[in-house]
Write an enzyme that holds these catalytic residues in place. Structure first.
Site, PDB file in Angstrom:
ATOM      1  N   LYS A 160      10.905 -37.146  -3.887  1.00  0.00           N
ATOM      2  CA  LYS A 160      12.314 -36.966  -3.545  1.00  0.00           C
ATOM      3  C   LYS A 160      13.120 -37.925  -4.407  1.00  0.00           C
ATOM      4  CE  LYS A 160      15.256 -34.908  -0.646  1.00  0.00           C
ATOM      5  NZ  LYS A 160      15.173 -35.246   0.793  1.00  0.00           N
ATOM      6  N   ASN A 175      12.358 -52.280  -7.932  1.00  0.00           N
ATOM      7  CA  ASN A 175      11.131 -52.947  -7.541  1.00  0.00           C
ATOM      8  C   ASN A 175      10.317 -52.040  -6.619  1.00  0.00           C
ATOM      9  OD1 ASN A 175      11.379 -55.529  -8.806  1.00  0.00           O
ATOM     10  ND2 ASN A 175      12.950 -56.058  -7.315  1.00  0.00           N
ATOM     11  N   HIS A 201      12.237 -47.969 -14.548  1.00  0.00           N
ATOM     12  CA  HIS A 201      13.665 -48.041 -14.273  1.00  0.00           C
ATOM     13  C   HIS A 201      14.341 -46.684 -14.441  1.00  0.00           C
ATOM     14  CE1 HIS A 201      12.891 -52.398 -15.154  1.00  0.00           C
ATOM     15  NE2 HIS A 201      13.591 -52.474 -14.037  1.00  0.00           N
TER      16      HIS A 201
END
Length: 531
Positions: A282, A425, A531
């Site tokens: 998702k 993170n 990222h």
């Protein structure tokens, strides 16, 4: 000062095509308008075999094709006919002096370099499929689009013929559009060649870098309805959403494609010869990943991790979709299912959900394969090697007094494999080869640990379980713990073992905290920022 004509009649056309789709119909239509045809090699033969008049380019130039066809169109009678400015007195005088006739239309598609390389051709074969004369003619014709029509895509034949029929020639507006497309095509072609060279040479940061692609489809919109978007294929042979065959469902959206790619790249980390695996994604993050004795078993374990987030998600499988798994998946709203294949019964079950997209890829991508990823920033591109690190290839180092048990070690590897695909993170709790809590994309690692634990509590309450599955789990961190607080949050959640890259200035502090809590901890020496 010259005056660009609006409509340019087509009196002479040069056709040189490796992809001969629609060639004969196009050539016949041009001939029907009175245009003379000039062609090369196999294209000239195909036109002649169809009973149409055609001049071989060697007759035009008065020079035979030489060097196995490497030199045939690189001649002043070709390029002079392409580049001459028709209402420039010096140019027309030069044409008359040297017997150069103008060319009004060029239709060229290039040697199939991309297809050749994709097929695994050797070095010499790949080099021989680099077109030289084709790009030169395309670029010349595109530069002189004030007077010429250049076609690099058979899909544009119809538009050109329609204008000739309606207007007696091709309009400047269409010539401009086709010229822009021509330069994009040669740009993408050269990009494919240069990137193949760089890969062959092992060059990772060349001075100049080019990327190109071919439009696969125009998207309804991008990430948001006010953003326009298109999906382009690079020609890379890697099983996934770009190469998949869509068996059913409505058009994929921009976000669907992004999330489906993330899902399939994650599930390929699990060897289908060893176990069935399912990943539910998702917003590009996994909300459940599991292995099981069957796809159905793996799916139910993955779903249990976060059934709320799984609603409207993407489901990726590492084996052929079967009926048992399909029956479970369609019980909740799912956007996309992607798998290497699907059996007939599964396809029928999914077909009952008309909007659910079902994609089959024919195989799994190799998680260890080298590759390149690209991201745009203002004024530039960030280019890097694909993260093909694999936990099974790493020398894991036990840094605590207690070593992990065999079961803990298996779960630790599973968790680190998943953490590679979670936005940083990243914190991933795993128990019995299934995620039981995922914390993604937080600015603080301790927050990721706590969010993952909180989601595990919510999932336990929804399932009616007395305690969350993080009790007795293991935990993975995509990068080192900078402080012991993130580790202690995992301890509070019930984790008994930890896997992390290590490398912090406070590793000793974190190791001490782990020992005091009775944890087993291993360092991988490799991080997986995403990222």
């Amino acid at each position: 000062m010259t005056q660009t004509p609006d409509i340019v009649p087509i009196r002479r056309a040069l056709l040189s095509l490796s992809d001969k789709s629609g060639l004969i119909d196009f050539a016949r239509a041009l001939t029907g308008t009175g245009a003379a045809l000039v062609s090369t090699g196999g294209t000239a033969k195909a036109i002649a075999d169809a009973g149409l008049p055609v001049m071989d380019v060697s007759t035009l130039t008065g020079f035979p094709e030489i060097m196995d066809g490497r030199v045939k169109t690189l001649h002043p009678k070709v390029h002079g006919g392409l580049l001459a400015v028709r209402d420039n007195a010096e140019h027309t005088a030069a044409m008359a002096t040297h017997g150069i006739e103008p060319i009004d239309l060029v239709a060229i598609n290039l040697y199939p370099f991309e297809k050749t390389v994709a097929g695994g051709a050797d070095y010499e074969t790949s080099i021989e499929n680099i077109d030289i004369g084709g790009p030169a003619m395309i670029r010349a014709a595109a530069k002189n689009h004030a007077y010429l029509t250049v076609i690099v895509d058979p899909a544009d034949y119809a538009a050109v013929l329609a204008e000739i029929a309606e207007k007696g020639g091709v309009s400047f507006a269409l010539r401009q559009k086709l010229a822009a497309k021509a330069y994009a095509r040669t740009g993408a072609y050269d990009a494919a060649i240069s990137n193949w060279f760089y890969a062959t040479l092992g060059e990772t940061t060349p001075t100049f870098r080019a990327f190109g692609g071919e439009l696969a489809e125009v998207m309804r919109y991008g990430e948001n309805p006010h953003q326009m978007a298109g999906f382009y294929k690079t020609g890379e042979v890697r099983p996934g959403v770009a190469t998949a065959r869509q068996l059913q469902g409505k058009q994929l959206s921009y976000n669907n494609i992004n999330d489906t790619d993330a899902a399939f790249e994650l599930v390929c980390e699990f060897d289908p010869g060893r176990t069935a695996a399912v990943a539910i994604i998702k917003h590009a993050n996994p909300c459940g990943v599991a292995e099981g004795a069957s796809l159905k078993d793996a799916y139910l374990k993955a779903l249990a991790c976060d059934p709320v987030s799984a609603f409207g998600g993407i489901v990726a499988l590492n084996r052929k979709l079967d009926a048992a798994a399909a029956e479970e998946i369609v019980k909740i709203f799912t956007e996309v299912i992607i798998a290497p294949d699907a059996d007939e019964d599964a396809v029928k079950i999914v077909a009952a959900k008309k909007n659910l997209r079902l994609l089959v890829t024919g195989g799994l991508p190799d998680p260890r394969a080298a590759g390149t990823t690209v991201r745009s920033v203002a004024g530039g591109l960030l280019v890097q090697q694909r993260d093909n690190g694999n936990v099974d290839d790493l020398d894991l180092k036990v840094v605590t007094r207690r070593a992990p048990t065999e079961q803990e070690l298996a779960d630790l590897k599973f968790a680190f494999r998943v953490a590679k695909h979670v936005k940083s993170n990243a914190i991933v709790y795993v128990k019995d080869q299934a995620t039981v809590g995922v914390g993604a994309g937080q600015m603080s690692r301790v927050d990721s640990a706590r969010i993952a634990a909180r989601k595990a509590i919510d999932a336990a309450e929804a399932a009616g379980n007395a305690e969350p599955l993080t009790k007795g789990s293991v935990v993975a961190s995509d990068a080192f713990f900078p402080f012991a607080d993130g580790l202690m949050a995992a301890v509070e959640a019930g984790a008994t073992a930890v896997i992390q890259p290590g490398g912090s200035m406070r590793d000793d502090e974190v190791i001490k905290a782990a020992d005091e809590a009775g944890l087993a901890m291993v360092f991988t020496g490799m991080r997986h920022f995403r990222h």
